[in-house]
Design a protein around this motif. Structure first.
Motif, PDB file in Angstrom:
ATOM      1  N   LEU A  19       0.847  -1.191   0.000  1.00 56.10           N
ATOM      2  CA  LEU A  19       0.000   0.000   0.000  1.00 56.10           C
ATOM      3  C   LEU A  19       0.882   1.240   0.000  1.00 56.10           C
ATOM      4  O   LEU A  19       1.828   1.346   0.784  1.00 56.10           O
ATOM      5  CB  LEU A  19      -0.904   0.010   1.232  1.00 56.10           C
ATOM      6  N   SER A  20       0.602   2.175  -0.908  1.00 54.63           N
ATOM      7  CA  SER A  20       1.366   3.419  -0.949  1.00 54.63           C
ATOM      8  C   SER A  20       0.447   4.584  -1.276  1.00 54.63           C
ATOM      9  O   SER A  20      -0.597   4.423  -1.910  1.00 54.63           O
ATOM     10  CB  SER A  20       2.502   3.333  -1.965  1.00 54.63           C
ATOM     11  N   VAL A  21       0.850   5.762  -0.822  1.00 57.81           N
ATOM     12  CA  VAL A  21       0.142   7.000  -1.123  1.00 57.81           C
ATOM     13  C   VAL A  21       0.863   7.648  -2.299  1.00 57.81           C
ATOM     14  O   VAL A  21       2.052   7.949  -2.214  1.00 57.81           O
ATOM     15  CB  VAL A  21       0.134   7.940   0.099  1.00 57.81           C
ATOM     16  N   LEU A  22       0.151   7.844  -3.409  1.00 51.58           N
ATOM     17  CA  LEU A  22       0.750   8.430  -4.603  1.00 51.58           C
ATOM     18  C   LEU A  22       0.633   9.943  -4.606  1.00 51.58           C
ATOM     19  O   LEU A  22       1.499  10.633  -5.142  1.00 51.58           O
ATOM     20  CB  LEU A  22       0.103   7.865  -5.860  1.00 51.58           C
ATOM     21  N   SER A  26      -5.762  18.974  -1.501  1.00 54.02           N
ATOM     22  CA  SER A  26      -6.762  19.502  -0.574  1.00 54.02           C
ATOM     23  C   SER A  26      -8.111  18.798  -0.655  1.00 54.02           C
ATOM     24  O   SER A  26      -8.926  18.918   0.249  1.00 54.02           O
ATOM     25  CB  SER A  26      -6.955  20.998  -0.807  1.00 54.02           C
ATOM     26  N   THR A  27      -8.352  18.025  -1.719  1.00 59.04           N
ATOM     27  CA  THR A  27      -9.660  17.378  -1.876  1.00 59.04           C
ATOM     28  C   THR A  27      -9.608  15.865  -2.031  1.00 59.04           C
ATOM     29  O   THR A  27     -10.647  15.221  -2.027  1.00 59.04           O
ATOM     30  CB  THR A  27     -10.400  17.949  -3.101  1.00 59.04           C
ATOM     31  N   ALA A  28      -8.419  15.286  -2.195  1.00 55.93           N
ATOM     32  CA  ALA A  28      -8.361  13.853  -2.484  1.00 55.93           C
ATOM     33  C   ALA A  28      -7.014  13.259  -2.092  1.00 55.93           C
ATOM     34  O   ALA A  28      -6.029  13.970  -1.927  1.00 55.93           O
ATOM     35  CB  ALA A  28      -8.602  13.598  -3.972  1.00 55.93           C
ATOM     36  N   VAL A  29      -7.024  11.943  -1.961  1.00 57.17           N
ATOM     37  CA  VAL A  29      -5.795  11.177  -1.776  1.00 57.17           C
ATOM     38  C   VAL A  29      -5.815  10.049  -2.809  1.00 57.17           C
ATOM     39  O   VAL A  29      -6.871   9.470  -3.073  1.00 57.17           O
ATOM     40  CB  VAL A  29      -5.666  10.624  -0.332  1.00 57.17           C
ATOM     41  N   THR A  30      -4.678   9.790  -3.417  1.00 57.96           N
ATOM     42  CA  THR A  30      -4.578   8.710  -4.399  1.00 57.96           C
ATOM     43  C   THR A  30      -3.724   7.607  -3.794  1.00 57.96           C
ATOM     44  O   THR A  30      -2.592   7.845  -3.371  1.00 57.96           O
ATOM     45  CB  THR A  30      -3.962   9.195  -5.720  1.00 57.96           C
ATOM     46  N   TYR A  46     -12.833  -3.786  -2.574  1.00 58.18           N
ATOM     47  CA  TYR A  46     -12.105  -3.376  -1.378  1.00 58.18           C
ATOM     48  C   TYR A  46     -12.939  -2.332  -0.655  1.00 58.18           C
ATOM     49  O   TYR A  46     -13.684  -1.578  -1.286  1.00 58.18           O
ATOM     50  CB  TYR A  46     -10.762  -2.731  -1.748  1.00 58.18           C
ATOM     51  N   ARG A  47     -12.816  -2.264   0.642  1.00 63.64           N
ATOM     52  CA  ARG A  47     -13.433  -1.203   1.431  1.00 63.64           C
ATOM     53  C   ARG A  47     -12.304  -0.383   2.034  1.00 63.64           C
ATOM     54  O   ARG A  47     -11.472  -0.901   2.767  1.00 63.64           O
ATOM     55  CB  ARG A  47     -14.325  -1.776   2.526  1.00 63.64           C
ATOM     56  N   VAL A  48     -12.284   0.901   1.694  1.00 65.16           N
ATOM     57  CA  VAL A  48     -11.284   1.821   2.198  1.00 65.16           C
ATOM     58  C   VAL A  48     -11.933   2.644   3.304  1.00 65.16           C
ATOM     59  O   VAL A  48     -12.985   3.260   3.092  1.00 65.16           O
ATOM     60  CB  VAL A  48     -10.765   2.753   1.078  1.00 65.16           C
ATOM     61  N   HIS A  49     -11.323   2.632   4.487  1.00 64.57           N
ATOM     62  CA  HIS A  49     -11.838   3.392   5.623  1.00 64.57           C
ATOM     63  C   HIS A  49     -11.095   4.715   5.718  1.00 64.57           C
ATOM     64  O   HIS A  49      -9.871   4.753   5.606  1.00 64.57           O
ATOM     65  CB  HIS A  49     -11.667   2.599   6.924  1.00 64.57           C
ATOM     66  N   LEU A  65     -12.062  -7.244 -13.205  1.00 70.23           N
ATOM     67  CA  LEU A  65     -11.729  -8.656 -13.363  1.00 70.23           C
ATOM     68  C   LEU A  65     -10.267  -8.845 -13.742  1.00 70.23           C
ATOM     69  O   LEU A  65      -9.776  -8.256 -14.702  1.00 70.23           O
ATOM     70  CB  LEU A  65     -12.627  -9.285 -14.426  1.00 70.23           C
ATOM     71  N   GLY A  66      -9.558  -9.631 -12.960  1.00 67.72           N
ATOM     72  CA  GLY A  66      -8.181  -9.991 -13.248  1.00 67.72           C
ATOM     73  C   GLY A  66      -7.142  -8.947 -12.885  1.00 67.72           C
ATOM     74  O   GLY A  66      -5.958  -9.159 -13.101  1.00 67.72           O
ATOM     75  N   GLN A  67      -7.555  -7.829 -12.332  1.00 73.11           N
ATOM     76  CA  GLN A  67      -6.592  -6.769 -12.011  1.00 73.11           C
ATOM     77  C   GLN A  67      -5.874  -7.065 -10.696  1.00 73.11           C
ATOM     78  O   GLN A  67      -6.497  -7.343  -9.694  1.00 73.11           O
ATOM     79  CB  GLN A  67      -7.303  -5.419 -11.915  1.00 73.11           C
ATOM     80  N   ARG A  68      -4.538  -7.008 -10.727  1.00 74.43           N
ATOM     81  CA  ARG A  68      -3.727  -7.264  -9.536  1.00 74.43           C
ATOM     82  C   ARG A  68      -3.304  -5.978  -8.830  1.00 74.43           C
ATOM     83  O   ARG A  68      -3.122  -5.950  -7.638  1.00 74.43           O
ATOM     84  CB  ARG A  68      -2.462  -8.057  -9.884  1.00 74.43           C
ATOM     85  N   ARG A  69      -3.137  -4.895  -9.592  1.00 74.43           N
ATOM     86  CA  ARG A  69      -2.739  -3.614  -9.003  1.00 74.43           C
ATOM     87  C   ARG A  69      -3.899  -2.643  -9.060  1.00 74.43           C
ATOM     88  O   ARG A  69      -4.522  -2.488 -10.108  1.00 74.43           O
ATOM     89  CB  ARG A  69      -1.550  -3.003  -9.750  1.00 74.43           C
ATOM     90  N   MET A  70      -4.188  -2.038  -7.945  1.00 73.76           N
ATOM     91  CA  MET A  70      -5.276  -1.066  -7.854  1.00 73.76           C
ATOM     92  C   MET A  70      -4.701   0.319  -7.639  1.00 73.76           C
ATOM     93  O   MET A  70      -3.745   0.483  -6.877  1.00 73.76           O
ATOM     94  CB  MET A  70      -6.208  -1.399  -6.685  1.00 73.76           C
ATOM     95  N   VAL A  71      -5.273   1.300  -8.293  1.00 73.80           N
ATOM     96  CA  VAL A  71      -4.982   2.711  -8.050  1.00 73.80           C
ATOM     97  C   VAL A  71      -6.344   3.382  -7.893  1.00 73.80           C
ATOM     98  O   VAL A  71      -7.209   3.221  -8.743  1.00 73.80           O
ATOM     99  CB  VAL A  71      -4.181   3.349  -9.199  1.00 73.80           C
ATOM    100  N   ALA A  72      -6.517   4.109  -6.790  1.00 76.61           N
ATOM    101  CA  ALA A  72      -7.810   4.722  -6.532  1.00 76.61           C
ATOM    102  C   ALA A  72      -7.632   6.124  -5.978  1.00 76.61           C
ATOM    103  O   ALA A  72      -6.823   6.342  -5.077  1.00 76.61           O
ATOM    104  CB  ALA A  72      -8.602   3.873  -5.533  1.00 76.61           C
ATOM    105  N   GLU A  73      -8.382   7.059  -6.541  1.00 72.69           N
ATOM    106  CA  GLU A  73      -8.429   8.407  -5.988  1.00 72.69           C
ATOM    107  C   GLU A  73      -9.648   8.479  -5.086  1.00 72.69           C
ATOM    108  O   GLU A  73     -10.781   8.232  -5.533  1.00 72.69           O
ATOM    109  CB  GLU A  73      -8.532   9.451  -7.098  1.00 72.69           C
ATOM    110  N   ILE A  74      -9.424   8.800  -3.832  1.00 65.47           N
ATOM    111  CA  ILE A  74     -10.486   8.862  -2.840  1.00 65.47           C
ATOM    112  C   ILE A  74     -10.752  10.337  -2.549  1.00 65.47           C
ATOM    113  O   ILE A  74      -9.850  11.065  -2.176  1.00 65.47           O
ATOM    114  CB  ILE A  74     -10.086   8.142  -1.535  1.00 65.47           C
ATOM    115  N   THR A  75     -11.991  10.766  -2.747  1.00 64.27           N
ATOM    116  CA  THR A  75     -12.348  12.165  -2.493  1.00 64.27           C
ATOM    117  C   THR A  75     -13.233  12.282  -1.279  1.00 64.27           C
ATOM    118  O   THR A  75     -13.834  11.345  -0.841  1.00 64.27           O
ATOM    119  CB  THR A  75     -13.066  12.787  -3.709  1.00 64.27           C
TER     120      THR A  75
END
Length: 75
Positions: A19-22, A26-30, A46-49, A65-75
């Protein structure tokens, strides 16, 4: 006697890997991470808290489907 729906134990995956922070602004974390080493079945999401200004929230993220690496921007 019928089994209780609460008595069934579902297999739990191991934690996500690397897990890493990219980015943080001021409005989001990736965030980025890799699938668990032991998924114990098919991962569907996944559930992100989050804790923001003392308010707890969560976001549910589907797994393509089939994805091993996830990248998500959480706002």
């Amino acid at each position: 006697s019928h089994p209780s729906p609460h008595s069934a134990c579902l297999p739990v995956p191991s934690p996500p890997q690397n897990l890493s922070v990219l980015n943080i602004d001021s409005t989001a974390v990736t965030l980025a991470w890799f699938a668990p080493r032991d998924p114990n079945g098919v991962l569907v999401g996944y559930r992100v808290h989050l804790l923001h200004r003392k308010k707890a929230e969560h976001r549910d993220l589907p797994v393509p489907l089939g994805q091993r690496r996830m990248v998500a921007e959480i706002t």
